[in-house]
Design an enzyme around this catalytic site. Sequence first.
Site, PDB file in Angstrom:
ATOM      1  N   ASP A 106       0.795  -1.236   0.000  1.00 48.30           N
ATOM      2  CA  ASP A 106       0.000   0.000   0.000  1.00 48.30           C
ATOM      3  C   ASP A 106       0.823   1.279   0.000  1.00 48.30           C
ATOM      4  OD1 ASP A 106       1.105   0.045   2.508  1.00 48.30           O
ATOM      5  OD2 ASP A 106      -0.780  -0.122   3.610  1.00 48.30           O
ATOM      6  N   GLU A 128      -0.383  -8.984  -1.408  1.00 54.23           N
ATOM      7  CA  GLU A 128      -1.044  -8.416  -0.220  1.00 54.23           C
ATOM      8  C   GLU A 128      -2.205  -7.505  -0.656  1.00 54.23           C
ATOM      9  OE1 GLU A 128       0.441  -5.445   2.792  1.00 54.23           O
ATOM     10  OE2 GLU A 128       1.117  -7.228   3.858  1.00 54.23           O
ATOM     11  N   GLU A 142      -2.175   5.264   2.764  1.00 55.99           N
ATOM     12  CA  GLU A 142      -2.046   3.861   2.376  1.00 55.99           C
ATOM     13  C   GLU A 142      -3.369   3.202   1.986  1.00 55.99           C
ATOM     14  OE1 GLU A 142      -0.557   5.213   5.031  1.00 55.99           O
ATOM     15  OE2 GLU A 142       1.578   4.965   4.660  1.00 55.99           O
ATOM     16  N   HIS A 223       5.668   5.249  13.200  1.00 54.01           N
ATOM     17  CA  HIS A 223       6.101   6.080  12.066  1.00 54.01           C
ATOM     18  C   HIS A 223       4.963   6.627  11.206  1.00 54.01           C
ATOM     19  CE1 HIS A 223       5.298   2.348   9.883  1.00 54.01           C
ATOM     20  NE2 HIS A 223       5.251   3.082   8.790  1.00 54.01           N
ATOM     21  N   ARG A 225       2.086   8.501   9.232  1.00 51.17           N
ATOM     22  CA  ARG A 225       1.821   9.940   9.007  1.00 51.17           C
ATOM     23  C   ARG A 225       0.766  10.491   9.959  1.00 51.17           C
ATOM     24  NH1 ARG A 225       4.347   9.897   4.236  1.00 51.17           N
ATOM     25  NH2 ARG A 225       4.753  11.946   3.338  1.00 51.17           N
ATOM     26  N   HIS A 256      12.504   5.206  13.181  1.00 47.21           N
ATOM     27  CA  HIS A 256      12.392   5.324  11.730  1.00 47.21           C
ATOM     28  C   HIS A 256      13.264   6.486  11.262  1.00 47.21           C
ATOM     29  CE1 HIS A 256      10.477   6.008   7.835  1.00 47.21           C
ATOM     30  NE2 HIS A 256       9.861   4.850   7.968  1.00 47.21           N
TER      31      HIS A 256
END
Length: 385
Positions: A106, A128, A142, A223, A225, A256
């Site tokens: 994604d 996936e 995503e 991590h 957004r 990250h």
Amino acid sequence: MNRENKNGKKVVCVVGTRPEAIKMAPVIRALREAGSSLGVRTLTLATGQHTDMLDGALRTFGLTCDHNLNIMRASQSLDHITTSVLAGAGEYFDATRPDAVLVHGDTTTTFAAALAAFYRHIRVGHVEAGLRSHDMGLPFPEEMNRVLTDRLAEWYYAPTHEASETLEREGVPRDRLWLTGNTVIDALRFILEKKGESGTGRYENEALSALAPGAPFILVTAHRRESWGEAMRRIARAASRVCEQVPGLWAVVPMHKNPAVRETIREILGGRERVVLCDPLDYADFVRCMADCRLILSDSGGVQEEASALRKAVLILRDVTERPEAVERGSGLLVGTDEDKIVNTAVSLLTDGGAMDRLLAKCDPQAFGDGHAAQKIATALLERL
Ligand code: UD1
Ligand code: UDP
């Protein structure tokens, strides 16, 4: 750019970020092995949406890419990733003329590379496929990337029954859909078997030597957004409070590479006692940490799947998950990013054996697959080619 093998069939596997590399590595290996006797060539295109995090993950599996678009910029925008992957992948497909393109998951690499293939009438396989949170804002961007990639794809490799049923409900014909399991379980098994063979019980990363030997610890990653800023502060403060409330407990926090993430984590957790802040860990070290820790706190997608396979409790630091199996049949608890809720749930699990046992009683380590997903995907793809 590699233009060989003009007459044979060619598949290009696209990877851009760390999780794509980890989850595509078993597929690339399986395709190379099964395809070579059939004259099918497997090429790996890295977009370089990530740099060291991507290269390190590929290296763990003994892989290098055939071509790297090297698009990453510091604090890059979604527009930059989309346009540069679209143009760069398009150019690579024009040069290599693949018969099929495989994308994973994604990310914005996934969507933009699938679009570049679609524009050239190249068939797209989506590994996936079919996961849905049913909220376009969570995870952002995503959820939209995955939905759009599923519209662009011709072949669908669904990791779970739920994902497969979702795709069928959305009108995907059964003869273009395979229920394979998630390739992350293949990746995890690869690492566990490799570690077993080498017999090493030590972490490679020097930073982890700060952890007192045998000390109990929680493993924390964040991590997304939608967690940047205040939510990330609440997560970091919660991790710190959990360590204060449970005697002798440490926290290992691999940060990250995104500056937006690192600044916030450092601001709250830097210099704290019994907190190890470190760079992203190599996959083998990270798997060892997941296995050794007492509890995981994470907003990661892949970690929910791996934790369930390892029967390790994981607090999912999100309001919704596109992986409901982690909560229903795995080792996950959806806690969101409320500071008190994270602290109370974590402390309860860490200090009350009954609470931990009850959470793990529902956990099926095969909720996300049996470790043979890559083989199933390679077989399905090669048959269609
Ligand atoms: C991306 C994906 C996300 C995935 C995550 C996995 C998108 C929009 N986001 O998010 O779905 O869960 O990867 O980790 O596709 N950076 C480095 N070195 C690296 C990697 C990143 O320095 O090896 C820094 C750079 O400043 C970069 C920033 O991190 O600009 C953000 O990277 P980006 O790929 O845009 O977003 P992620 O949060 O990593
Ligand atoms: N991971 C890793 N090192 C780390 C943190 C995570 O190798 O320091 C692995 C983890 O085991 C999982 C993948 O990276 O396989 C998840 O990546 P990430 O959380 O960045 O992305 P997401 O899965 O949320 O898209």
